[in-house]
Enzyme design. Structure first.
Site, PDB file in Angstrom:
ATOM      1  N   GLY A  10      75.477   4.530  66.415  1.00 19.84           N
ATOM      2  CA  GLY A  10      76.584   5.446  66.135  1.00 19.84           C
ATOM      3  C   GLY A  10      76.568   6.616  67.109  1.00 19.84           C
ATOM      4  CE1 TYR A  60      83.178   0.966  54.650  1.00 21.39           C
ATOM      5  CE2 TYR A  60      84.230   3.120  54.565  1.00 21.39           C
ATOM      6  CZ  TYR A  60      84.315   1.748  54.556  1.00 21.39           C
ATOM      7  OH  TYR A  60      85.540   1.137  54.454  1.00 21.39           O
ATOM      8  CB  THR A  61      82.022   7.012  59.667  1.00 20.54           C
ATOM      9  OG1 THR A  61      82.013   5.905  60.569  1.00 20.54           O
ATOM     10  CG2 THR A  61      80.649   7.624  59.565  1.00 20.54           C
ATOM     11  CB  THR A 100      80.806  14.711  55.973  1.00 22.23           C
ATOM     12  OG1 THR A 100      82.144  15.028  56.342  1.00 22.23           O
ATOM     13  CG2 THR A 100      80.808  14.285  54.521  1.00 22.23           C
ATOM     14  CE1 TYR A 124      82.187   9.334  55.659  1.00 23.12           C
ATOM     15  CE2 TYR A 124      83.361  11.426  55.566  1.00 23.12           C
ATOM     16  CZ  TYR A 124      82.365  10.641  56.100  1.00 23.12           C
ATOM     17  OH  TYR A 124      81.529  11.155  57.074  1.00 23.12           O
TER      18      TYR A 124
HETATM   19  N1  LIG Z   1      82.376  11.128  62.811  1.00 22.25           N
HETATM   20  C1  LIG Z   1      82.667  12.300  62.268  1.00 22.25           C
HETATM   21  O1  LIG Z   1      83.688  12.925  62.593  1.00 22.25           O
HETATM   22  C2  LIG Z   1      81.741  12.905  61.250  1.00 22.25           C
HETATM   23  C3  LIG Z   1      82.121  14.118  60.646  1.00 22.25           C
HETATM   24  C4  LIG Z   1      81.266  14.707  59.708  1.00 22.25           C
HETATM   25  C5  LIG Z   1      80.064  14.091  59.388  1.00 22.25           C
HETATM   26  N2  LIG Z   1      79.733  12.919  59.964  1.00 22.25           N
HETATM   27  C6  LIG Z   1      78.479  12.290  59.541  1.00 22.25           C
HETATM   28  O2  LIG Z   1      77.602  12.257  60.656  1.00 22.25           O
HETATM   29  C7  LIG Z   1      76.789  11.090  60.606  1.00 22.25           C
HETATM   30  C8  LIG Z   1      76.897  10.339  61.909  1.00 22.25           C
HETATM   31  O3  LIG Z   1      78.271  10.010  62.133  1.00 22.25           O
HETATM   32  P1  LIG Z   1      78.744   9.259  63.446  1.00 22.25           P
HETATM   33  O4  LIG Z   1      80.022   9.871  63.869  1.00 22.25           O
HETATM   34  O5  LIG Z   1      77.607   9.136  64.406  1.00 22.25           O
HETATM   35  O6  LIG Z   1      79.077   7.833  62.799  1.00 22.25           O
HETATM   36  P2  LIG Z   1      79.418   6.456  63.518  1.00 22.25           P
HETATM   37  O7  LIG Z   1      79.579   6.646  64.985  1.00 22.25           O
HETATM   38  O8  LIG Z   1      80.500   5.827  62.724  1.00 22.25           O
HETATM   39  O9  LIG Z   1      78.064   5.647  63.301  1.00 22.25           O
HETATM   40  C9  LIG Z   1      77.663   5.225  62.031  1.00 22.25           C
HETATM   41  C10 LIG Z   1      76.632   4.156  62.225  1.00 22.25           C
HETATM   42  O10 LIG Z   1      76.303   3.654  60.918  1.00 22.25           O
HETATM   43  C11 LIG Z   1      76.078   2.296  61.071  1.00 22.25           C
HETATM   44  N3  LIG Z   1      76.260   1.532  59.850  1.00 22.25           N
HETATM   45  C12 LIG Z   1      77.392   1.403  59.115  1.00 22.25           C
HETATM   46  N4  LIG Z   1      77.179   0.503  58.132  1.00 22.25           N
HETATM   47  C13 LIG Z   1      75.897   0.075  58.261  1.00 22.25           C
HETATM   48  C14 LIG Z   1      75.098  -0.843  57.559  1.00 22.25           C
HETATM   49  N5  LIG Z   1      75.560  -1.567  56.530  1.00 22.25           N
HETATM   50  N6  LIG Z   1      73.813  -1.041  57.968  1.00 22.25           N
HETATM   51  C15 LIG Z   1      73.320  -0.351  59.031  1.00 22.25           C
HETATM   52  N7  LIG Z   1      74.034   0.534  59.755  1.00 22.25           N
HETATM   53  C16 LIG Z   1      75.306   0.735  59.363  1.00 22.25           C
HETATM   54  C17 LIG Z   1      77.093   1.812  62.091  1.00 22.25           C
HETATM   55  O11 LIG Z   1      76.612   0.599  62.624  1.00 22.25           O
HETATM   56  P3  LIG Z   1      77.498  -0.339  63.587  1.00 22.25           P
HETATM   57  O12 LIG Z   1      77.422   0.334  64.934  1.00 22.25           O
HETATM   58  O13 LIG Z   1      76.798  -1.648  63.552  1.00 22.25           O
HETATM   59  O14 LIG Z   1      78.860  -0.359  62.990  1.00 22.25           O
HETATM   60  C18 LIG Z   1      77.139   2.971  63.066  1.00 22.25           C
HETATM   61  O15 LIG Z   1      76.276   2.748  64.149  1.00 22.25           O
HETATM   62  C19 LIG Z   1      77.245  10.319  59.363  1.00 22.25           C
HETATM   63  O16 LIG Z   1      76.420  10.663  58.284  1.00 22.25           O
HETATM   64  C20 LIG Z   1      78.638  10.836  59.096  1.00 22.25           C
HETATM   65  O17 LIG Z   1      78.985  10.745  57.731  1.00 22.25           O
HETATM   66  C21 LIG Z   1      80.542  12.315  60.898  1.00 22.25           C
END
Ligand SMILES: NC(=O)c1ccc[n+]([C@@H]2O[C@H](COP(=O)([O-])OP(=O)(O)OC[C@H]3O[C@@H](n4cnc5c(N)ncnc54)[C@H](OP(=O)(O)O)[C@@H]3O)[C@@H](O)[C@H]2O)c1
Length: 293
Positions: A10, A60-61, A100, A124
């Site tokens: 991610g 799960y994003t 988040t 979410y």
């Molecule tokens: N993106 C945002 O804007 C945002 C905002 C606020 C907070 N956050 C939080 O920050 C954190 C990191 O976010 P991010 O943006 O880096 O998210 P991301 O790019 O969507 O990455 C999430 C990762 O989780 C993995 N994942 C999902 N389902 C899975 C499963 N069943 N088993 C193992 N791995 C799984 C995905 O794997 P795959 O690569 O195989 O799909 C992906 O690599 C999360 O906790 C998110 O809630 C994100």
């Protein structure tokens, strides 16, 4: 020191793998090494590494899809997060969990403190909040790092900046929401902050920390900045026209908080340094993207 990074493909996971190596052995666990829907596998896999620190960057994003995939979102964001925390606790490892701004409803108009009441608007947000609570119950010394509006260069992940740059080559006019306010945050900055946090956590820091860039923007402001910067870097020759629109004109399945600025004072005090300003980080990220194109 041994650090296990769960969700390593991610945005945040990808940058943790780039930033953390000076701290010790980094064990990268993507979905193919540990599928978080397989709850029974979590403890043996994690404890098999005898880690010093476990970081959960997986989630799960898919915010809109979660509205109809409640069970899957709950399994990954809540149940699996709790199991990871419990596995880390069971082998004496520190646990860092990403969460988040969507745990808040966005009704405030001043930055949210860690102590402010939560009230998520979306499935979410609900599952992420349940994850936070369960993680802290399973591992009382865990650290929850709430972030917001994340973007980065991880090849597999999509984000607002990448979407804007793609649309900018396809469309002459792009409509962008102007009445949602937050702090765009570069995943590389989050990883660098976690790097600095790890020794402090091993020395006893615990609890919830808000971790975003400083400064605030609407999505419209971010889009304008991206196209200005992209044009000056030669990434885009004919920038599109950007039209500000209200959220009501762009209905989506999951409601978003209108104002989700997080106060980073607590984290800034702990680190004894200011956090990066969002516009500076957008520029740095675009420069990195330029190198990879
Ligand atoms: N993106 C945002 O804007 C945002 C905002 C606020 C907070 N956050 C939080 O920050 C954190 C990191 O976010 P991010 O943006 O880096 O998210 P991301 O790019 O969507 O990455 C999430 C990762 O989780 C993995 N994942 C999902 N389902 C899975 C499963 N069943 N088993 C193992 N791995 C799984 C995905 O794997 P795959 O690569 O195989 O799909 C992906 O690599 C999360 O906790 C998110 O809630 C994100």
């Amino acid at each position: 020191m041994k650090i296990v990074v769960v969700g390593s493909r991610g945005q945040v996971g990808h940058d943790l793998l780039r930033v953390l190596p000076p701290l010790g052995d980094i064990i990268s666990l993507s979905r193919s090494e540990l599928d978080l829907t397989q709850l029974a596998q979590i403890t043996p896999v994690i404890q098999g590494y005898c880690p010093t620190v476990v970081i959960n960057a997986a989630a799960y994003t898919a915010v809109d899809r979660a509205q109809t995939e409640h069970e899957l979102a709950n399994q990954i964001n809540h149940l699996a997060a709790a199991q990871l925390a419990s596995a880390a606790y069971g082998c004496g490892a520190a646990f860092i969990h990403l969460s988040t701004d969507y745990v808040f409803n966005g009704f405030k108009n001043t930055p949210y403190e860690e102590t402010d009441p939560t009230n998520p608007l979306s499935i979410y947000g609900q599952t992420k909040l349940q994850g936070e609570v369960a993680v802290q119950q399973a591992h009382p010394q865990s650290v929850v790092v709430r972030t917001a509006w994340v973007y980065g260069t991880a090849p597999q992940s999509n984000n607002f900046i990448k979407t804007m740059l793609r649309l900018g080559t396809e469309q002459d006019l792009i409509k962008v929401v102007v009445d949602q306010i937050g702090s765009p945050t570069w995943s590389y900055d989050i990883a660098a902050i976690i790097y600095d946090l790890i020794p402090l956590i091993l020395a006893g820091a615990t609890g919830i920390y808000h971790c975003t860039s400083t400064g605030v923007a609407s999505w419209f402001d971010v889009a304008m900045t991206i196209f200005d910067e992209a044009q000056s870097m030669g990434l885009l020759h004919h920038p599109p026209q950007i039209l500000p629109i209200p959220t009501a004109s762009y209905p989506r399945p999951a409601p978003r908080p209108a104002y989700s600025v997080l106060s980073t004072t607590k984290l800034s005090h702990l680190l004894q340094r200011p956090l990066p300003y969002w516009h500076h980080s957008v520029r740095k990220m675009l420069n990195q993207l330029l190198v990879t194109l």
